[in-house]
Structure formats: C-alpha cells, structure tokens
Design a protein around this motif. Structure first.
Motif, PDB file in Angstrom:
ATOM      1  N   ILE A  18      35.948   9.576  60.910  1.00  0.00           N
ATOM      2  CA  ILE A  18      35.496   8.378  61.963  1.00  0.00           C
ATOM      3  C   ILE A  18      36.871   7.736  61.924  1.00  0.00           C
ATOM      4  O   ILE A  18      37.202   6.899  63.088  1.00  0.00           O
ATOM      5  CB  ILE A  18      34.800   7.072  61.389  1.00  0.00           C
ATOM      6  CG1 ILE A  18      34.919   6.751  59.988  1.00  0.00           C
ATOM      7  CG2 ILE A  18      33.232   7.630  61.392  1.00  0.00           C
ATOM      8  CD1 ILE A  18      33.952   5.530  59.404  1.00  0.00           C
ATOM      9  N   LEU A  19      37.827   7.845  61.177  1.00  0.00           N
ATOM     10  CA  LEU A  19      39.423   7.160  61.307  1.00  0.00           C
ATOM     11  C   LEU A  19      40.177   8.317  61.945  1.00  0.00           C
ATOM     12  O   LEU A  19      41.073   8.572  61.508  1.00  0.00           O
ATOM     13  CB  LEU A  19      40.052   6.713  59.865  1.00  0.00           C
ATOM     14  CG  LEU A  19      38.993   5.968  59.138  1.00  0.00           C
ATOM     15  CD1 LEU A  19      39.553   5.427  57.948  1.00  0.00           C
ATOM     16  CD2 LEU A  19      39.041   4.552  59.922  1.00  0.00           C
ATOM     17  N   CYS A  20      39.966   8.602  63.301  1.00  0.00           N
ATOM     18  CA  CYS A  20      40.840   9.382  64.081  1.00  0.00           C
ATOM     19  C   CYS A  20      41.379   8.851  65.198  1.00  0.00           C
ATOM     20  O   CYS A  20      40.726   7.537  65.822  1.00  0.00           O
ATOM     21  CB  CYS A  20      39.973  10.587  64.658  1.00  0.00           C
ATOM     22  SG  CYS A  20      39.606  11.570  63.396  1.00  0.00           S
ATOM     23  N   PHE A  21      42.598   9.260  65.635  1.00  0.00           N
ATOM     24  CA  PHE A  21      43.258   8.614  66.774  1.00  0.00           C
ATOM     25  C   PHE A  21      43.156   9.604  67.890  1.00  0.00           C
ATOM     26  O   PHE A  21      43.152  10.760  68.004  1.00  0.00           O
ATOM     27  CB  PHE A  21      44.720   8.495  66.471  1.00  0.00           C
ATOM     28  CG  PHE A  21      44.976   7.365  65.429  1.00  0.00           C
ATOM     29  CD1 PHE A  21      45.281   6.062  65.835  1.00  0.00           C
ATOM     30  CD2 PHE A  21      44.933   7.803  64.173  1.00  0.00           C
ATOM     31  CE1 PHE A  21      45.638   5.028  64.710  1.00  0.00           C
ATOM     32  CE2 PHE A  21      45.264   6.631  62.988  1.00  0.00           C
ATOM     33  CZ  PHE A  21      45.877   5.633  63.365  1.00  0.00           C
ATOM     34  N   SER A  22      43.008   8.987  69.088  1.00  0.00           N
ATOM     35  CA  SER A  22      42.947   9.442  70.398  1.00  0.00           C
ATOM     36  C   SER A  22      44.808   9.635  70.859  1.00  0.00           C
ATOM     37  O   SER A  22      45.154  10.493  71.582  1.00  0.00           O
ATOM     38  CB  SER A  22      42.395   9.126  71.368  1.00  0.00           C
ATOM     39  OG  SER A  22      42.596   7.581  71.813  1.00  0.00           O
ATOM     40  N   ARG A  23      45.474   8.847  70.428  1.00  0.00           N
ATOM     41  CA  ARG A  23      46.982   8.527  70.433  1.00  0.00           C
ATOM     42  C   ARG A  23      47.637   8.023  69.443  1.00  0.00           C
ATOM     43  O   ARG A  23      47.158   6.977  68.766  1.00  0.00           O
ATOM     44  CB  ARG A  23      47.122   7.564  71.945  1.00  0.00           C
ATOM     45  CG  ARG A  23      48.394   7.353  72.158  1.00  0.00           C
ATOM     46  CD  ARG A  23      48.498   6.731  73.709  1.00  0.00           C
ATOM     47  NE  ARG A  23      49.738   6.598  74.435  1.00  0.00           N
ATOM     48  CZ  ARG A  23      50.655   5.782  73.928  1.00  0.00           C
ATOM     49  NH1 ARG A  23      50.339   4.726  73.177  1.00  0.00           N
ATOM     50  NH2 ARG A  23      52.030   5.744  74.243  1.00  0.00           N
ATOM     51  N   PHE A  24      48.837   8.551  69.118  1.00  0.00           N
ATOM     52  CA  PHE A  24      49.559   7.904  67.959  1.00  0.00           C
ATOM     53  C   PHE A  24      51.097   8.114  68.156  1.00  0.00           C
ATOM     54  O   PHE A  24      51.293   9.060  68.686  1.00  0.00           O
ATOM     55  CB  PHE A  24      49.293   8.740  66.661  1.00  0.00           C
ATOM     56  CG  PHE A  24      49.651   7.934  65.437  1.00  0.00           C
ATOM     57  CD1 PHE A  24      48.987   6.970  64.752  1.00  0.00           C
ATOM     58  CD2 PHE A  24      51.185   8.162  65.099  1.00  0.00           C
ATOM     59  CE1 PHE A  24      49.420   6.236  63.772  1.00  0.00           C
ATOM     60  CE2 PHE A  24      51.710   7.402  63.867  1.00  0.00           C
ATOM     61  CZ  PHE A  24      50.689   6.385  63.255  1.00  0.00           C
ATOM     62  N   PRO A 121      45.699  11.409  55.794  1.00  0.00           N
ATOM     63  CA  PRO A 121      45.962  12.006  57.134  1.00  0.00           C
ATOM     64  C   PRO A 121      45.809  11.114  58.583  1.00  0.00           C
ATOM     65  O   PRO A 121      45.009  10.213  58.692  1.00  0.00           O
ATOM     66  CB  PRO A 121      45.191  13.114  57.168  1.00  0.00           C
ATOM     67  CG  PRO A 121      43.900  12.840  56.494  1.00  0.00           C
ATOM     68  CD  PRO A 121      44.080  11.767  55.493  1.00  0.00           C
ATOM     69  N   ILE A 122      47.058  11.417  59.044  1.00  0.00           N
ATOM     70  CA  ILE A 122      46.854  10.609  60.589  1.00  0.00           C
ATOM     71  C   ILE A 122      46.477  11.833  61.554  1.00  0.00           C
ATOM     72  O   ILE A 122      46.815  12.821  61.611  1.00  0.00           O
ATOM     73  CB  ILE A 122      48.103  10.335  61.149  1.00  0.00           C
ATOM     74  CG1 ILE A 122      48.954   9.336  60.255  1.00  0.00           C
ATOM     75  CG2 ILE A 122      47.871   9.931  62.493  1.00  0.00           C
ATOM     76  CD1 ILE A 122      50.306   9.225  60.581  1.00  0.00           C
TER      77      ILE A 122
END
Length: 166
Positions: A18-24, A121-122
């Motif tokens: 659940i702790l994922c990025f669509s943009r970083f 992890p990012i």
C-alpha cells in the motif's frame, strides 16, 4: 513467538503493497524528509534520515543525539533494501522465522548489510524498487514505524491493520 513473527511479516508485506508511489522525484524526497523529521521530533527520536535513489542521495539529515555510527547503519540497511527490494525489517523478520542468518540465506556480509528495521523501499507502480528511505537511531521496530508512518502521511494512506503493534 512464531505467531508474532508471522503477524509482523503479514503486516510488513501489506505495508509494502500500500505504500507505493505513482511518481517520485527530488521534491517528493524533500517533502518526505521533512515529514520524517517532524515525526522524529514529535516522538523525541534522535535519528538520522536518508532518502536515496540507487545512484544518489536526495535527502539526508541528522537530529541531535545521533552519532556517526547511525550513518553506517543507514548504509547497511539501505544496501539490504536495494539488494532485496523489501524493507530491512521484513527481511529480518523472515530470517528470524526461518532461523537463518543473512549471510547463510542471502550471502549478505554483516559488514555491508543489516536486516534491522529502518530501511524501506521506495516502490513505484510498474517499476518496483527505485530507492530507499532509511532511518537509524532508535530501536529497530521504532525506526521502521517512523518510516512507515512518514510514508503513509505523505501518501495519504491509513495503515490500519497493516500497522505493527507496539
């Protein structure tokens, strides 16, 4: 003990889902670093904070009460995350459940890798692990919780059942 480990592992795996990025980008790292610093100050946690991509550091700061040793712990936890694409705490909990050491299981020398809480992890949708958020300075479970709470705050995610019990 086994049930505690299994419960932790399930929660840690859920956090990574659940702790994922669509943009970083560097601005995202700066915002996240500020949030982690605020959480550390709120909790009176003397920690060092590092946010890095595979090839560069985007954010690094230390709070009063840390030492140069925290930088070494960050390096080793970050290496674990970048090698295995999981949080350093999840790797450590899995190894504890399996009664195996990091060198035996993954050929991770103690001099360069640490399977203690604090590295996360990012994760980018469609790409996987592009970097790591790492803190060091307090007990490993608290190090991990600070990172997970910071990521959740930035992403607007409620950890709910994925939160580790204290």
């Amino acid at each position: 003990m086994t049930e505690d480990l299994k419960g932790d592992i399930a929660r840690l795996e859920q956090q990574e889902q659940i702790l994922c990025f669509s943009r970083f980008d560097p601005d995202t790292a700066w915002k996240l670093g500020g949030i982690l610093r605020e959480i550390a100050i709120e909790r009176r946690a003397a920690i060092a904070i590092d946010i890095s991509l595979r090839d560069r550091v985007l954010f690094h700061t230390v709070l009063d009460g840390t030492s140069t040793d925290n930088g070494e712990w960050i390096r080793r936890k970050r290496n674990t995350v970048l090698r295995l694409w999981n949080s350093s705490y999840l790797v450590g909990r899995r190894l504890a459940l399996a009664h195996r050491g990091q060198e035996e299981a993954h050929n991770l020398p103690l001099s360069d890798f640490a399977v203690h809480g604090g590295g996360f992890p990012i994760l980018m949708d469609g790409l996987g692990c592009i970097g790591a958020v790492t803190v060091s300075g307090v007990p490993q479970r608290i190090d991990h919780a600070i990172v997970a709470d910071g990521l959740a705050r930035l992403l607007g995610v409620d950890l709910a059942d994925a939160r580790l019990p204290e």
